[in-house]
Scaffold this motif. Sequence first.
Motif, PDB file in Angstrom:
ATOM      1  N   GLN A 274       4.007 -19.356   7.907  1.00  0.00           N
ATOM      2  CA  GLN A 274       2.717 -19.765   8.423  1.00  0.00           C
ATOM      3  C   GLN A 274       1.801 -20.100   7.253  1.00  0.00           C
ATOM      4  OE1 GLN A 274       1.965 -20.093  11.653  1.00  0.00           O
ATOM      5  NE2 GLN A 274       4.050 -19.489  12.204  1.00  0.00           N
ATOM      6  N   PRO A 275       0.924 -21.105   7.411  1.00  0.00           N
ATOM      7  CA  PRO A 275      -0.014 -21.413   6.337  1.00  0.00           C
ATOM      8  C   PRO A 275      -0.962 -20.253   6.097  1.00  0.00           C
ATOM      9  CG  PRO A 275      -0.615 -22.568   8.355  1.00  0.00           C
ATOM     10  CD  PRO A 275       0.724 -21.949   8.595  1.00  0.00           C
ATOM     11  N   LEU A 276      -1.458 -20.176   4.868  1.00  0.00           N
ATOM     12  CA  LEU A 276      -2.390 -19.110   4.522  1.00  0.00           C
ATOM     13  C   LEU A 276      -3.666 -19.259   5.340  1.00  0.00           C
ATOM     14  CD1 LEU A 276      -2.053 -19.140   0.647  1.00  0.00           C
ATOM     15  CD2 LEU A 276      -1.109 -17.458   2.207  1.00  0.00           C
ATOM     16  N   ARG A 277      -4.095 -18.196   5.976  1.00  0.00           N
ATOM     17  CA  ARG A 277      -5.313 -18.195   6.779  1.00  0.00           C
ATOM     18  C   ARG A 277      -6.299 -17.199   6.176  1.00  0.00           C
ATOM     19  NH1 ARG A 277      -5.538 -20.037  11.968  1.00  0.00           N
ATOM     20  NH2 ARG A 277      -6.969 -18.340  12.452  1.00  0.00           N
ATOM     21  N   LEU A 278      -7.564 -17.612   6.130  1.00  0.00           N
ATOM     22  CA  LEU A 278      -8.567 -16.771   5.490  1.00  0.00           C
ATOM     23  C   LEU A 278      -8.720 -15.439   6.212  1.00  0.00           C
ATOM     24  CD1 LEU A 278     -10.716 -16.469   3.334  1.00  0.00           C
ATOM     25  CD2 LEU A 278     -12.331 -17.625   4.846  1.00  0.00           C
ATOM     26  N   ASP A 279      -8.695 -15.444   7.568  1.00  0.00           N
ATOM     27  CA  ASP A 279      -8.862 -14.190   8.296  1.00  0.00           C
ATOM     28  C   ASP A 279      -7.711 -13.228   8.034  1.00  0.00           C
ATOM     29  OD1 ASP A 279      -7.036 -15.796   9.572  1.00  0.00           O
ATOM     30  OD2 ASP A 279      -7.726 -15.343  11.602  1.00  0.00           O
ATOM     31  N   GLY A 280      -6.482 -13.781   7.947  1.00  0.00           N
ATOM     32  CA  GLY A 280      -5.339 -12.924   7.660  1.00  0.00           C
ATOM     33  C   GLY A 280      -5.377 -12.357   6.265  1.00  0.00           C
ATOM     34  N   ILE A 281      -5.819 -13.182   5.301  1.00  0.00           N
ATOM     35  CA  ILE A 281      -5.914 -12.718   3.920  1.00  0.00           C
ATOM     36  C   ILE A 281      -6.958 -11.617   3.793  1.00  0.00           C
ATOM     37  CG2 ILE A 281      -6.612 -13.399   1.604  1.00  0.00           C
ATOM     38  CD1 ILE A 281      -3.821 -14.275   2.307  1.00  0.00           C
ATOM     39  N   ILE A 282      -8.095 -11.773   4.487  1.00  0.00           N
ATOM     40  CA  ILE A 282      -9.149 -10.760   4.419  1.00  0.00           C
ATOM     41  C   ILE A 282      -8.669  -9.441   5.019  1.00  0.00           C
ATOM     42  CG2 ILE A 282     -11.446 -10.132   5.270  1.00  0.00           C
ATOM     43  CD1 ILE A 282     -12.205 -13.064   5.032  1.00  0.00           C
ATOM     44  N   ALA A 283      -7.969  -9.524   6.167  1.00  0.00           N
ATOM     45  CA  ALA A 283      -7.449  -8.311   6.786  1.00  0.00           C
ATOM     46  C   ALA A 283      -6.424  -7.622   5.893  1.00  0.00           C
ATOM     47  CB  ALA A 283      -6.820  -8.654   8.138  1.00  0.00           C
ATOM     48  N   GLN A 284      -5.555  -8.424   5.269  1.00  0.00           N
ATOM     49  CA  GLN A 284      -4.554  -7.850   4.375  1.00  0.00           C
ATOM     50  C   GLN A 284      -5.218  -7.252   3.138  1.00  0.00           C
ATOM     51  OE1 GLN A 284      -1.582 -10.650   3.157  1.00  0.00           O
ATOM     52  NE2 GLN A 284      -0.450  -9.185   1.922  1.00  0.00           N
ATOM     53  N   ALA A 285      -6.256  -7.941   2.641  1.00  0.00           N
ATOM     54  CA  ALA A 285      -6.954  -7.439   1.462  1.00  0.00           C
ATOM     55  C   ALA A 285      -7.661  -6.127   1.748  1.00  0.00           C
ATOM     56  CB  ALA A 285      -7.958  -8.478   0.966  1.00  0.00           C
ATOM     57  N   SER A 286      -8.171  -5.961   2.987  1.00  0.00           N
ATOM     58  CA  SER A 286      -8.831  -4.710   3.336  1.00  0.00           C
ATOM     59  C   SER A 286      -7.856  -3.540   3.263  1.00  0.00           C
ATOM     60  CB  SER A 286      -9.413  -4.813   4.752  1.00  0.00           C
ATOM     61  OG  SER A 286     -10.374  -5.844   4.820  1.00  0.00           O
ATOM     62  N   GLN A 287      -6.630  -3.759   3.757  1.00  0.00           N
ATOM     63  CA  GLN A 287      -5.617  -2.712   3.654  1.00  0.00           C
ATOM     64  C   GLN A 287      -5.248  -2.453   2.191  1.00  0.00           C
ATOM     65  OE1 GLN A 287      -2.331  -3.946   6.090  1.00  0.00           O
ATOM     66  NE2 GLN A 287      -3.561  -4.072   7.958  1.00  0.00           N
ATOM     67  N   THR A 288      -5.202  -3.547   1.419  1.00  0.00           N
ATOM     68  CA  THR A 288      -4.869  -3.402   0.003  1.00  0.00           C
ATOM     69  C   THR A 288      -5.923  -2.595  -0.733  1.00  0.00           C
ATOM     70  OG1 THR A 288      -3.739  -5.539   0.079  1.00  0.00           O
ATOM     71  CG2 THR A 288      -4.306  -4.679  -2.096  1.00  0.00           C
ATOM     72  N   TYR A 289      -7.199  -2.834  -0.407  1.00  0.00           N
ATOM     73  CA  TYR A 289      -8.275  -2.070  -1.045  1.00  0.00           C
ATOM     74  C   TYR A 289      -8.094  -0.576  -0.811  1.00  0.00           C
ATOM     75  CZ  TYR A 289     -11.321  -5.907  -2.515  1.00  0.00           C
ATOM     76  OH  TYR A 289     -11.864  -6.986  -3.156  1.00  0.00           O
ATOM     77  N   LEU A 290      -7.693  -0.188   0.403  1.00  0.00           N
ATOM     78  CA  LEU A 290      -7.499   1.227   0.694  1.00  0.00           C
ATOM     79  C   LEU A 290      -6.377   1.809  -0.157  1.00  0.00           C
ATOM     80  CD1 LEU A 290      -7.848   1.189   4.599  1.00  0.00           C
ATOM     81  CD2 LEU A 290      -9.528   1.969   2.921  1.00  0.00           C
ATOM     82  N   LYS A 291      -5.312   1.035  -0.333  1.00  0.00           N
ATOM     83  CA  LYS A 291      -4.185   1.517  -1.132  1.00  0.00           C
ATOM     84  C   LYS A 291      -4.549   1.670  -2.602  1.00  0.00           C
ATOM     85  CE  LYS A 291      -0.715  -0.676   1.841  1.00  0.00           C
ATOM     86  NZ  LYS A 291       0.374  -1.698   1.903  1.00  0.00           N
ATOM     87  N   LEU A 292      -5.480   0.817  -3.062  1.00  0.00           N
ATOM     88  CA  LEU A 292      -5.790   0.774  -4.486  1.00  0.00           C
ATOM     89  C   LEU A 292      -7.004   1.597  -4.881  1.00  0.00           C
ATOM     90  CD1 LEU A 292      -5.176  -3.016  -5.110  1.00  0.00           C
ATOM     91  CD2 LEU A 292      -3.579  -1.139  -5.440  1.00  0.00           C
ATOM     92  N   CYS A 293      -7.556   2.336  -3.927  1.00  0.00           N
ATOM     93  CA  CYS A 293      -8.722   3.165  -4.239  1.00  0.00           C
ATOM     94  C   CYS A 293      -8.420   4.183  -5.335  1.00  0.00           C
ATOM     95  CB  CYS A 293      -9.205   3.890  -2.985  1.00  0.00           C
ATOM     96  SG  CYS A 293     -10.265   2.875  -1.930  1.00  0.00           S
TER      97      CYS A 293
END
Length: 240
Positions: A119-138
């Motif tokens: 699937q093409p990169l979608r901004l909403d999907g990237i933001i949601a994935q980044a939010s999970q990533t932020y939690l992992k990288l705290c």
Amino acid sequence: DRPFCPAARLIGVRAPAAGRVLLIGSLGGFAPAASAAAGAVRSGQLTAREADALLPACVCSGPSFVILAVGQSMLGSAELGVLLFLAQVAAGYLSAALLARLGGTLGSMAHPAVPTASQPLRLDGIIAQASQTYLKLCGFVLFFRMLAAGAGEVLPSGAGVFCAMLLEVCSGCDLAAKSGRFASMLCCAALSVQGLSVLMQVRTICPPEMTLRPLYRARLLHLPLSLLIFYLLLPQRAQE
């Protein structure tokens, strides 16, 4: 993302997904940019080498942090924050383009066919994935922030600022903003270095086939370029 495609071509990447990665990096900062690049590699939209070439241009602090936190809150001027953001983004693109020219043109490489199921990169999907990533990288943020705070308390003022800049970008900007006459220039340097915390977070996000060597090399170019661009952007009275 189309306005960013010419910039991606200057870096030597002609894949359609390259403009989207640069757009996400400019709007969201280093974590969404790294997530977008990693997702494009895993889906076959970018090769690992192409994604590596893009990272120096989009691993930076986001506009909200630079303009509001560093500029308005720490330095007392949102205008300075805007200039800091423009300087770090411009230096990032210049560094990426210079490294691409020195390392050879990526555009001549055969690009793999994109899988039909991707699937093409979608901004909403990237933001949601980044939010999970932020939690992992705290954990990275807390660990290096504590180290930077301890360095600021134990070491002399000048050494504490530089140590914090090397460890964690937020702590580095915070101490730099309190350093006096050259506070804005030191904040610019802290934003350029990004700190060991950011680099380790990007390494955690990106897949193993991405070496991140262009990103590491780019920090050496980015620092003098960002300081020069920021100085040139400053009003004449501020330069004096």
